[in-house]
Enzyme design. Structure first.
Site, PDB file in Angstrom:
ATOM      1  CG  HIS A  72      -1.767  -1.167   1.435  1.00 10.82           C
ATOM      2  ND1 HIS A  72      -2.551  -1.762   0.456  1.00 10.82           N
ATOM      3  CD2 HIS A  72      -1.912  -1.937   2.539  1.00 10.82           C
ATOM      4  CE1 HIS A  72      -3.145  -2.823   0.961  1.00 10.82           C
ATOM      5  NE2 HIS A  72      -2.781  -2.955   2.223  1.00 10.82           N
ATOM      6  CG  ASP A 228       3.280  -7.428   3.718  1.00 14.47           C
ATOM      7  OD1 ASP A 228       2.190  -7.466   3.096  1.00 14.47           O
ATOM      8  OD2 ASP A 228       3.483  -6.666   4.674  1.00 14.47           O
TER       9      ASP A 228
END
Length: 473
Positions: A72, A228
């Protein structure tokens, strides 16, 4: 032996693993810290990466490198490739108002869920771009390209300064709010909406084992990289039907599947995984720190806390912790607070308080798991990871609360391992990633305790009031 390298550029640090491409065995590893804060100069990531690469003795002998990183984060570049301003990270909440504006601009959360499977929240890139457009219009005007942390690091590793060489993957792109994981395409109209008419360049979205360029520091090819959560799922070998439940600072539940979610409540985010499948995900604000806070209140360390919890009966004799210590985002109740419910003169014991904290946290995770299942994703196996999984009480109680067997792998750097596995996949170009066995998995089973979930739901309804019931069903 063919070697590959996996990089995990997380919020806190950069880790590098060099692995055997055939077996996944770790040959060498190193790490370096990142600065704190919610906005960071990306150059700090680059410096930490160079330190970690030096710590593993360099990457001259590896055949492929791939990067997994925090999702993000907003990295804005000008025409020359220079960073326009410090990157805003996922945990920067200044764009909360912008998130609500974007939801309203498109016609509400149901419309966002229908269009891309994700409803904007402050963590996501599009909301940060709206904040930039409204609060730093000169920087928004200078922004010629927008990328994510793993995109930027992969680009830097290639040695290129050409914005046309920016690359990303489906998993990270799906966390921006201007990419559809189901359609596998950018929604540039949503990018333009976020930036109030501006449309900067976006990275090319690569397939799961496509090359992202050539490593400028050696002969290695660059893998596509991943966000991730997707990288961790790949490192754990999660396949369709598997759920990864991570109890770290926050709680994260994600499940590999073929169905793309469209949750109008915005609780389940329609992310992609790193293999070409979907990775519906739910994130809570409250994870393992709930256990640490209650242990501190009881004046015991975490080992003694686990002993106390396991000495109490299932259901903690009616005592229930509602674990919204820092508010909550799943369900979206930012002003909620944690509470201890059901106290009597006989059940208010240290053992019951400890067990109720474990059961409350796991009940919150069960809520997330049920929301994913509601989106048509079948969950057959739960993989429990993160700091909370180190607790003996969590491992024993989890299968009872979740109603499923729970596998707990040996603690490891699974984001970096997933990146390394992806790098090995970029070498083979096979239909599926190389089969790296997951060693040291302990399986925990227990008789299901549905009464624990029932009393948890009753307790949080009391805590939040009747007006909160719409979030709790």
């Amino acid at each position: 032996m063919t070697l590959v390298a996996g990089i995990d550029s997380s919020t806190q640090s950069c880790k590098v693993l060099v692995c055997d491409a055939d077996t996944g065995d770790v040959v060498r590893s190193a790490s370096a810290p990142h600065p704190g804060g919610t906005e960071v100069d990306p150059q700090a990531w680059w410096q930490a990466l160079q330190t970690a690469i030096g710590g593993v003795g360099g990457l001259d002998d590896v055949a492929a490198v791939s990067v997994g990183a925090q999702q993000h984060g907003m990295v804005c570049l000008d025409e020359s490739g220079a960073v326009v301003r410090n990157a805003l990270l996922w945990n920067d909440t200044r764009s909360a108002t912008a998130a609500q504006e974007l939801i309203d601009d498109l016609g509400g959360p149901a419309r966002w869920a229908k269009e891309i499977g994700v409803v904007p929240v402050a963590s996501m890139t599009a909301t940060k771009l709206r904040w930039l457009a409204d609060n730093e219009p000169a920087n928004a005007d200078r922004t010629a390209a927008v990328c994510l942390p793993h995109d930027w690091l992969t680009w830097r590793l290639s040695g290129s300064s050409d914005l046309a060489d920016l690359r990303t993957d489906r998993s990270d792109a799906s966390g921006t709010c201007y990419y559809s994981a189901e359609a596998d395409e950018y929604r540039t109209d949503l990018l333009t909406l976020a930036m109030r008419g501006r449309q900067p360049r976006l990275p090319v979205v690569l397939g799961p084992h496509d090359a992202g360029g050539q490593f400028a520091g050696g002969a290695a090819i660059l893998g596509p990289g991943a966000g991730d959560n997707a990288s961790a799922a790949l490192g754990l070998g999660a396949a369709s039907g598997d759920c990864v439940m991570s109890l770290g600072t926050s709680g994260v539940v994600s499940a590999v599947g073929e169905a793309a979610p469209h949750d109008p409540d915005g609780i389940v985010a329609g992310f992609a995984d790193a293999t070409g499948r979907q990775l519906p995900l739910v994130c809570t604000l409250n994870g393992a720190p709930v256990l640490a806070a209650v242990a501190a209140m009881l004046g015991v360390d975490l080992s003694r806390f686990a002993e106390l919890a396991l000495s109490a009966p299932a259901g903690s004799e009616g005592l229930v912790w509602v674990p919204y210590f820092d508010g909550e985002r799943s369900p979206n109740l930012p002003d909620a607070r944690g509470a201890l419910q059901g106290t009597t003169t006989t059940n208010l014991t240290a053992a019951n308080v400890a067990r109720a904290a474990v059961e409350g946290l796991l009940s919150s995770m069960a809520y997330c798991l049920d929301k994913i299942a509601d989106q048509g994703v079948d969950v057959e196996r739960v993989l429990l990871v993160g700091g909370g999984a180190h607790s003996a009480a969590v491992r024993v109680i989890a299968p009872a609360v979740l109603g499923r067997p729970v596998d707990v792998p040996t603690p490891g750097e699974y984001v970096a391992r997933g990146a390394a596995r992806q790098a090995a996949w970029a070498l083979t170009k096979s239909d599926e990633p190389p089969a790296w066995p997951l060693e040291g998995v302990a399986t925990f089973t227990a008789e299901s305790t549905p009464q624990v979930l029932e009393q948890y739901h009753q307790a949080r309804t009391l805590t939040l009031g009747q007006s909160a019931k719409i979030f709790l069903v």
